[in-house]
Design an enzyme around this catalytic site. Structure first.
Site, PDB file in Angstrom:
ATOM      1  N   GLY A  72       0.457  -1.578   0.872  1.00 55.07           N
ATOM      2  CA  GLY A  72      -0.087   0.036   0.098  1.00 55.07           C
ATOM      3  C   GLY A  72       1.026   1.126   0.090  1.00 55.07           C
ATOM      4  CB  SER A  73       3.833   2.264   1.447  1.00 55.24           C
ATOM      5  OG  SER A  73       3.156   2.519   3.227  1.00 55.24           O
ATOM      6  CG  ASN A 152      -4.742   4.326   9.741  1.00 58.07           C
ATOM      7  OD1 ASN A 152      -4.348   4.887   8.937  1.00 58.07           O
ATOM      8  ND2 ASN A 152      -2.824   4.032   9.992  1.00 58.07           N
ATOM      9  CD  GLN A 180      -6.409   0.151   8.141  1.00 60.88           C
ATOM     10  OE1 GLN A 180      -7.160  -1.002   8.828  1.00 60.88           O
ATOM     11  NE2 GLN A 180      -5.339   0.079   8.242  1.00 60.88           N
ATOM     12  CG  HIS A 202      -0.236  -7.013   5.392  1.00 62.62           C
ATOM     13  ND1 HIS A 202      -0.411  -5.821   6.249  1.00 62.62           N
ATOM     14  CD2 HIS A 202       0.176  -5.103   4.437  1.00 62.62           C
ATOM     15  CE1 HIS A 202       0.527  -4.425   7.112  1.00 62.62           C
ATOM     16  NE2 HIS A 202      -0.096  -4.419   5.179  1.00 62.62           N
ATOM     17  CB  THR A 238      10.445 -10.574 -11.489  1.00 63.36           C
ATOM     18  OG1 THR A 238      11.783 -11.557 -12.889  1.00 63.36           O
ATOM     19  CG2 THR A 238       9.794 -12.461 -12.635  1.00 63.36           C
ATOM     20  CB  CYS A 326       3.687   2.843   9.430  1.00 64.80           C
ATOM     21  SG  CYS A 326       2.823   1.517   8.071  1.00 64.80           S
TER      22      CYS A 326
END
Length: 394
Positions: A72-73, A152, A180, A202, A238, A326
């Site tokens: 996401g970041s 979040n 979220q 995740h 890849t 975070c």
């Protein structure tokens, strides 16, 4: 300590067995490079296509508008920097809010160092932006509005459709960090007038290290990684095939039962909130009801430090946080709590509990019983509490 109660689903989730089962073959026998031409590579290419289709279906967009990222970041950074540098000849103004995830805020700080101007919108005491403030902030130099779908820390769900409509009418691109929100609320990027959307695997019972950025067809954006032709030459490297497979399965599962999922968690969340608010000098951060993420509870307990609560809860087997994962380890109070008007000394006493698929009513009862004695123990050791008692005695 024998019992473990996990209440930090906003930080991360476990990988569901069904997700892991689909991923496993792509670590072993189906290991071909998707860019090659033999059969085992065709298998991995097809797996990526299926993952992309699943994400697209969940968002209500075309598969060609979905780009896989490392999380996401990364998706947030790509959206902001990619749009900023691609449109700098048109304008240099970006609008966001004071309660965004640090992936957005720090990307904005980076862009400010490179000649861009950023407006950080205020929010009210529940974390909502004022739509009139947004309208008034847009100028002829504005190229992007980036406002998170759901916060979040305090769970506030913004009026995304109205924000998207404003941006569409003013011909300004609209990005939303939906990390979220995905899997917790219904999302259709076309109906909501969203031009770019970030998500992460995740948070929805998929693997870590994989995310996606929706980019509406026709939106001009700088490439993220230069090198090969992967992700239609916009993000070279890849592909992480097992993770893409996992993300696809996870988002399919998460969006197949949103209403049932939300109804169950809302009942548990409200019971948890009501139980913890019985502690004296406590208060809820963020709104009540449907405009709050179903699994989010964020409560301030005055006269104590949030980190101390976490340590004692951990000793009781409860996994929780005092804010964004975070920023754990930071001594500064949450920027989100400060933005909604909490004083520094009070903001330090926050506790975020986030519920998920593994949460039971027994877990909620356990936490409701575990927290009050911890709060009292900490207050008994707190000079702030002692001062409060002395003032009350006068």
């Amino acid at each position: 300590m024998n019992k473990v109660v996990y209440m930090d689903y906003a930080a991360t989730t476990y990988v569901k067995p069904e997700v892991l089962e689909e991923m496993m073959p792509y670590f072993t026998e189906k290991f071909g490079n998707p860019s090659s031409f033999y059969s085992i590579s065709r298998d991995t290419k097809m797996a990526i296509d299926l993952g992309r289709d699943r994400v697209a279906k969940a968002l209500g967009c075309e598969s060609s508008e979905v780009y896989f990222t490392g999380g996401g970041s990364e998706a947030d950074n790509w959206a902001l920097k990619g749009i900023a540098f691609a449109h700098k000849k048109k304008g240099n103004h970006i609008i966001t809010t004071k309660i965004e995830h640090h992936a957005v805020l720090h990307a904005c700080e980076y862009l400010e160092k490179h000649g861009f101007e950023v407006t950080y919108l205020d929010v009210d005491s529940e974390g909502f932006i004022n739509l009139e403030d947004l309208k008034n902030a847009i100028t002829d130099k504005t190229i992007l509005v980036s406002i998170m779908f759901a916060n979040n820390e305090i769970g506030t769900i913004q009026p995304i459709k109205e924000i998207g409509q404003i941006c569409k009418e003013r011909k300004v691109l609209f990005h939303t960090d939906a990390v979220q929100a995905v899997g917790n609320v219904h999302i259709n990027v076309k109906e909501l007038n969203i031009d770019l959307l970030s998500l992460a695997g995740h948070k929805i019972y998929g693997p870590k290290g994989i995310g996606a950025l929706y980019i509406r067809k026709g939106v001009r954006i700088d490439n993220l990684v230069h090198g090969g032709g992967q992700e239609r030459a916009r993000r070279a490297g890849t592909e992480n095939v097992p993770a893409i497979v996992g993300l696809g399965k996870a988002i399919e599962l998460a969006t197949s039962s949103i209403d049932e999922h939300a109804e169950r968690l809302e009942k548990l969340r409200d019971k948890l909130i009501d139980g913890l608010l019985k502690v004296p000098y406590s208060r809820l951060n963020g709104p009540r009801g449907k405009n709050r993420l179903a699994g989010n509870a964020n409560i301030i307990f005055e006269f104590i430090e949030g980190e101390s609560i976490l340590l004692m809860l951990d000793f009781e087997g409860v996994c929780a946080s005092s804010g964004s994962a975070c920023t754990s380890g930071s001594l500064d109070p949450s920027h989100v709590l400060l933005a909604i008007g909490c004083k520094h000394e009070i903001a330090h006493g926050s506790l975020r509990l986030s519920l998920g698929d593994g949460t039971t009513e027994e877990d909620v009862d356990y936490v409701i019983n575990a927290v009050p004695p911890i709060i009292q123990r900490l207050r008994d050791m707190s000079p702030l509490w002692e001062d409060h008692l002395k003032k009350g005695a006068k």
